[in-house]
Design a protein around this motif. Structure first.
Motif, mmCIF file in Angstrom:
data_model
loop_
_atom_site.group_PDB
_atom_site.id
_atom_site.type_symbol
_atom_site.label_atom_id
_atom_site.label_comp_id
_atom_site.label_asym_id
_atom_site.label_seq_id
_atom_site.Cartn_x
_atom_site.Cartn_y
_atom_site.Cartn_z
ATOM 1 N N PHE A 355 -8.165 7.356 14.320
ATOM 2 C CA PHE A 355 -7.921 8.566 13.538
ATOM 3 C C PHE A 355 -8.796 8.579 12.290
ATOM 4 O O PHE A 355 -9.048 7.533 11.683
ATOM 5 C CB PHE A 355 -6.450 8.658 13.123
ATOM 6 N N ASP A 356 -9.215 9.778 11.926
ATOM 7 C CA ASP A 356 -9.996 9.972 10.713
ATOM 8 C C ASP A 356 -9.048 10.162 9.530
ATOM 9 O O ASP A 356 -8.405 11.202 9.401
ATOM 10 C CB ASP A 356 -10.903 11.197 10.866
ATOM 11 N N VAL A 357 -8.934 9.132 8.698
ATOM 12 C CA VAL A 357 -8.157 9.238 7.456
ATOM 13 C C VAL A 357 -9.037 8.761 6.291
ATOM 14 O O VAL A 357 -8.617 8.007 5.422
ATOM 15 C CB VAL A 357 -6.848 8.424 7.530
ATOM 16 N N LYS A 358 -10.295 9.246 6.313
ATOM 17 C CA LYS A 358 -11.283 8.748 5.358
ATOM 18 C C LYS A 358 -10.905 8.999 3.902
ATOM 19 O O LYS A 358 -11.218 8.195 3.017
ATOM 20 C CB LYS A 358 -12.655 9.372 5.661
ATOM 21 N N GLU A 359 -10.254 10.129 3.610
ATOM 22 C CA GLU A 359 -9.882 10.401 2.223
ATOM 23 C C GLU A 359 -8.921 9.334 1.699
ATOM 24 O O GLU A 359 -9.006 8.917 0.553
ATOM 25 C CB GLU A 359 -9.261 11.795 2.106
ATOM 26 N N SER A 360 -8.022 8.898 2.544
ATOM 27 C CA SER A 360 -7.104 7.825 2.164
ATOM 28 C C SER A 360 -7.826 6.482 2.135
ATOM 29 O O SER A 360 -7.645 5.688 1.204
ATOM 30 C CB SER A 360 -5.932 7.762 3.150
ATOM 31 N N MET A 361 -8.653 6.214 3.133
ATOM 32 C CA MET A 361 -9.375 4.944 3.211
ATOM 33 C C MET A 361 -10.241 4.718 1.978
ATOM 34 O O MET A 361 -10.302 3.612 1.433
ATOM 35 C CB MET A 361 -10.237 4.914 4.474
ATOM 36 N N ARG A 362 -10.907 5.760 1.526
ATOM 37 C CA ARG A 362 -11.798 5.615 0.369
ATOM 38 C C ARG A 362 -11.026 5.282 -0.908
ATOM 39 O O ARG A 362 -11.575 4.744 -1.856
ATOM 40 C CB ARG A 362 -12.612 6.896 0.167
ATOM 41 N N ASN A 363 -9.740 5.609 -0.914
ATOM 42 C CA ASN A 363 -8.925 5.303 -2.084
ATOM 43 C C ASN A 363 -8.110 4.036 -1.892
ATOM 44 O O ASN A 363 -7.306 3.685 -2.753
ATOM 45 C CB ASN A 363 -7.994 6.479 -2.397
ATOM 46 N N GLY A 364 -8.304 3.369 -0.749
ATOM 47 C CA GLY A 364 -7.701 2.053 -0.573
ATOM 48 C C GLY A 364 -6.483 1.993 0.310
ATOM 49 O O GLY A 364 -5.716 1.031 0.220
ATOM 50 N N GLY A 365 -6.271 2.989 1.193
ATOM 51 C CA GLY A 365 -5.106 2.946 2.062
ATOM 52 C C GLY A 365 -5.413 3.430 3.465
ATOM 53 O O GLY A 365 -5.985 4.500 3.645
ATOM 54 N N GLY A 366 -5.027 2.637 4.465
ATOM 55 C CA GLY A 366 -5.243 3.018 5.855
ATOM 56 C C GLY A 366 -4.006 3.641 6.483
ATOM 57 O O GLY A 366 -3.057 4.004 5.780
ATOM 58 N N PRO A 367 -3.987 3.765 7.820
ATOM 59 C CA PRO A 367 -2.864 4.417 8.499
ATOM 60 C C PRO A 367 -1.505 3.798 8.178
ATOM 61 O O PRO A 367 -0.510 4.507 8.020
ATOM 62 C CB PRO A 367 -3.202 4.242 9.979
ATOM 63 N N ALA A 368 -1.444 2.470 8.076
ATOM 64 C CA ALA A 368 -0.160 1.822 7.816
ATOM 65 C C ALA A 368 0.323 2.058 6.394
ATOM 66 O O ALA A 368 1.528 2.066 6.133
ATOM 67 C CB ALA A 368 -0.255 0.322 8.098
ATOM 68 N N CYS A 369 -0.614 2.246 5.450
ATOM 69 C CA CYS A 369 -0.211 2.552 4.074
ATOM 70 C C CYS A 369 0.501 3.896 3.997
ATOM 71 O O CYS A 369 1.338 4.120 3.124
ATOM 72 C CB CYS A 369 -1.429 2.590 3.145
ATOM 73 N N LEU A 370 0.135 4.799 4.902
ATOM 74 C CA LEU A 370 0.612 6.177 4.820
ATOM 75 C C LEU A 370 2.021 6.365 5.382
ATOM 76 O O LEU A 370 2.553 7.472 5.337
ATOM 77 C CB LEU A 370 -0.351 7.095 5.586
ATOM 78 N N ARG A 371 2.640 5.308 5.917
ATOM 79 C CA ARG A 371 3.931 5.521 6.572
ATOM 80 C C ARG A 371 4.979 4.485 6.162
ATOM 81 O O ARG A 371 4.691 3.322 5.917
ATOM 82 C CB ARG A 371 3.767 5.559 8.077
ATOM 83 N N LEU A 372 6.225 4.954 6.122
ATOM 84 C CA LEU A 372 7.400 4.110 5.934
ATOM 85 C C LEU A 372 8.147 4.077 7.260
ATOM 86 O O LEU A 372 8.461 5.118 7.830
ATOM 87 C CB LEU A 372 8.293 4.683 4.833
ATOM 88 N N ARG A 373 8.441 2.879 7.732
ATOM 89 C CA ARG A 373 9.066 2.709 9.044
ATOM 90 C C ARG A 373 10.581 2.606 8.890
ATOM 91 O O ARG A 373 11.075 1.859 8.045
ATOM 92 C CB ARG A 373 8.538 1.442 9.709
ATOM 93 N N VAL A 374 11.297 3.331 9.732
ATOM 94 C CA VAL A 374 12.764 3.288 9.708
ATOM 95 C C VAL A 374 13.263 3.171 11.145
ATOM 96 O O VAL A 374 13.206 4.138 11.915
ATOM 97 C CB VAL A 374 13.364 4.539 9.035
ATOM 98 N N ALA A 375 13.735 1.983 11.522
ATOM 99 C CA ALA A 375 14.334 1.800 12.843
ATOM 100 C C ALA A 375 15.740 2.380 12.804
ATOM 101 O O ALA A 375 16.507 2.109 11.877
ATOM 102 C CB ALA A 375 14.362 0.322 13.207
ATOM 103 N N MET A 376 16.074 3.184 13.790
ATOM 104 C CA MET A 376 17.379 3.840 13.771
ATOM 105 C C MET A 376 17.874 4.164 15.172
ATOM 106 O O MET A 376 17.107 4.210 16.131
ATOM 107 C CB MET A 376 17.318 5.108 12.921
ATOM 108 N N LYS A 377 19.184 4.418 15.231
ATOM 109 C CA LYS A 377 19.833 4.836 16.467
ATOM 110 C C LYS A 377 19.932 6.359 16.479
ATOM 111 O O LYS A 377 19.730 7.009 15.450
ATOM 112 C CB LYS A 377 21.206 4.185 16.563
ATOM 113 N N ALA A 378 20.277 6.897 17.638
ATOM 114 C CA ALA A 378 20.286 8.354 17.801
ATOM 115 C C ALA A 378 21.195 9.046 16.795
ATOM 116 O O ALA A 378 20.826 10.068 16.211
ATOM 117 C CB ALA A 378 20.701 8.706 19.226
ATOM 118 N N GLN A 379 22.387 8.484 16.565
ATOM 119 C CA GLN A 379 23.303 9.150 15.636
ATOM 120 C C GLN A 379 22.790 9.088 14.203
ATOM 121 O O GLN A 379 23.073 9.965 13.387
ATOM 122 C CB GLN A 379 24.719 8.557 15.729
ATOM 123 N N GLU A 380 22.022 8.045 13.889
ATOM 124 C CA GLU A 380 21.429 7.942 12.554
ATOM 125 C C GLU A 380 20.287 8.939 12.396
ATOM 126 O O GLU A 380 20.139 9.563 11.337
ATOM 127 C CB GLU A 380 20.955 6.511 12.304
#
Length: 445
Positions: A355-380
């Protein structure tokens, strides 16, 4: 029982700029003072989020911070009209002014540490916003981050929200960028890996010499206590001090995990074998894959340049894992060769998507920097604010919102323009309505 790992990507704010604020982050420093494109940055981030949604992933967004941070500038002694505050701050305290204009909240891997309900004593998903004390521009974020998280995950029966740790570097906390979780499946109890750079209360322990160790052991322990995690459900790992001094400012620049896979550079950790043995013991009898990338295959410098490890590893609906990588990985001879071979090996990782995320990459953050992971169940998942989840309609609405409100380009001189402040507040006020967040920003309260 349905179970998911949802990714919540940070929307890039209207003041996205290159000020080179992050000492220890090589990409951030190398691109200081370049002209940025807030519109392109936001659209690139949204395109990645939509692509993951189209792959069958649960994908949401988190709102950006209000910038310029007028409340902080006034707290620091700048008075008068907004125009006067911006002019005086930019002239008399340039570094402070630039920090108060940063759009760094886009990197939501630093928003918080999240523990799924399967791991916690009370059976709720726990959130602790990161205090980010090591960098002034990021230390301005935790209060509003906490409000945004509470407006996003707003059911007390499913979610528990904690205040960020004390605003002191003894408890420096960089959030999920230094945290990962291993598990057999997302809804089952997992093993949470807390990675730290130094011991705050013991100066005899190893520490980097060139760049700061932003995250402390004491902060890791505190978050684990707050989240009600068991001793057998946690491993504390020190990041290699030498690799921090090579520009690896967060663990997610040198290692990433997903379910039963830990993908890491051979120089990532201190006392590696001892800690891997602890992970094996605590993980139990389920299959576990350690993917160790040798320096001979990919140097630390190339890993930092391409953000090989600041990729996302996701589990697709068919059960296969895929890597979500920036195009910089594809364009690097050594990294692309490594990834081409990786998908042929006996591991769960079978695909790489670029993926092209060059604007973020140039400022020091890649795809993983851009996301917060939340493991959850269906009701959650059903308890999450539905307006923040990406689908065709929300993607179209957010894309139109960006095109309506964001500038095509932004220079340092533009940041002192009082019209930019008006544009930003107008955009954020509309966004809180689109996402049904309520009054999360200081100017709304």
């Amino acid at each position: 029982m349905q179970q998911f790992e949802a990714n919540f990507d940070g929307l890039v704010g209207p003041t996205h700029n290159y000020a080179g604020l992050s000492f220890g982050n090589v990409a951030s420093l190398n691109n200081a003072n370049a002209i940025s494109s807030p519109k392109n940055a936001a659209l690139q981030g949204l395109a990645k989020a939509k692509a993951l949604s189209d792959m069958g992933m649960v994908q949401g967004v988190l709102a950006p911070q209000e910038r310029p941070d007028m409340e902080t500038l006034r707290r620091l002694g700048f008075t008068g009209s907004s125009k006067n505050v911006l002019e005086e701050a930019s002239k008399k305290a340039r570094e402070v002014f630039l920090a108060c204009c940063s759009a760094s909240s886009m990197w939501t891997a630093n928003a918080a540490t999240v523990s799924p309900s399967a791991d916690t004593q009370d059976g709720k998903i726990h959130f602790t916003p990161a205090n980010l004390t090591n960098k002034f521009h990021r230390s301005l974020e935790p209060e509003v981050t906490g409000r945004i998280l509470q407006a996003t995950f707003n059911d007390d029966a499913c979610f528990a929200h904690h205040k960020h740790l004390p605003d002191n570097e003894h408890f420096g906390d960089e959030g999920a960028a230094n945290h990962t979780r291993l598990c057999s499946e997302y809804g089952a109890p997992g093993l949470e890996l807390f990675v730290y750079g130094r011991h705050a209360f013991d100066s005899t322990k190893p520490a980097p010499k060139r760049f700061p160790a932003r995250h402390t052991y004491e902060a890791c322990e505190a978050v684990a206590r707050l989240h009600g995690l068991s001793d057998e459900g946690v491993v504390y790992i020190q990041q290699n001090p030498d690799v921090i001094d090579q520009g690896v400012f967060h663990n997610d620049v040198i290692a990433v995990g997903n379910q039963n896979v830990l993908f890491y550079h051979e120089q990532a950790f201190y006392d590696t074998e001892t800690k891997l043995d602890e992970i094996r013991r605590k993980f139990g009898d389920s299959p576990l894959h350690f993917i160790n990338v040798p320096t001979q295959a990919v140097s630390v410098q190339e890993a930092v340049k391409t953000y090989l490890f600041n990729t996302q590893i996701i589990t697709l609906p068919n059960g296969e894992m895929a890597i979500i990588a920036p195009t910089e990985c594809r364009d690097s001879a050594s990294v692309s060769a490594y990834l081409d071979e990786l998908v042929t090996l006996d591991t769960p990782i079978k695909k790489v998507h670029y993926f092209d995320v060059k604007e973020s990459m140039r400022n020091g953050g890649g795809p993983a920097c851009l996301r917060l992971r939340v493991a959850m169940k269906a009701q959650e998942l059903s308890a999450v604010n539905p307006n923040v989840l990406i689908n065709d309609d929300t993607y179209a609405g957010l894309t139109n919102w960006v095109k309506k409100h964001y500038r095509d380009s932004l220079s340092e001189n533009d940041l002192r323009d009082p019209q930019l402040l008006i544009e930003s507040r107008t955009a954020l006020d509309e966004l809180t309505q689109l996402l049904n967040l309520g009054s999360v920003y200081p100017f709304q309260r």
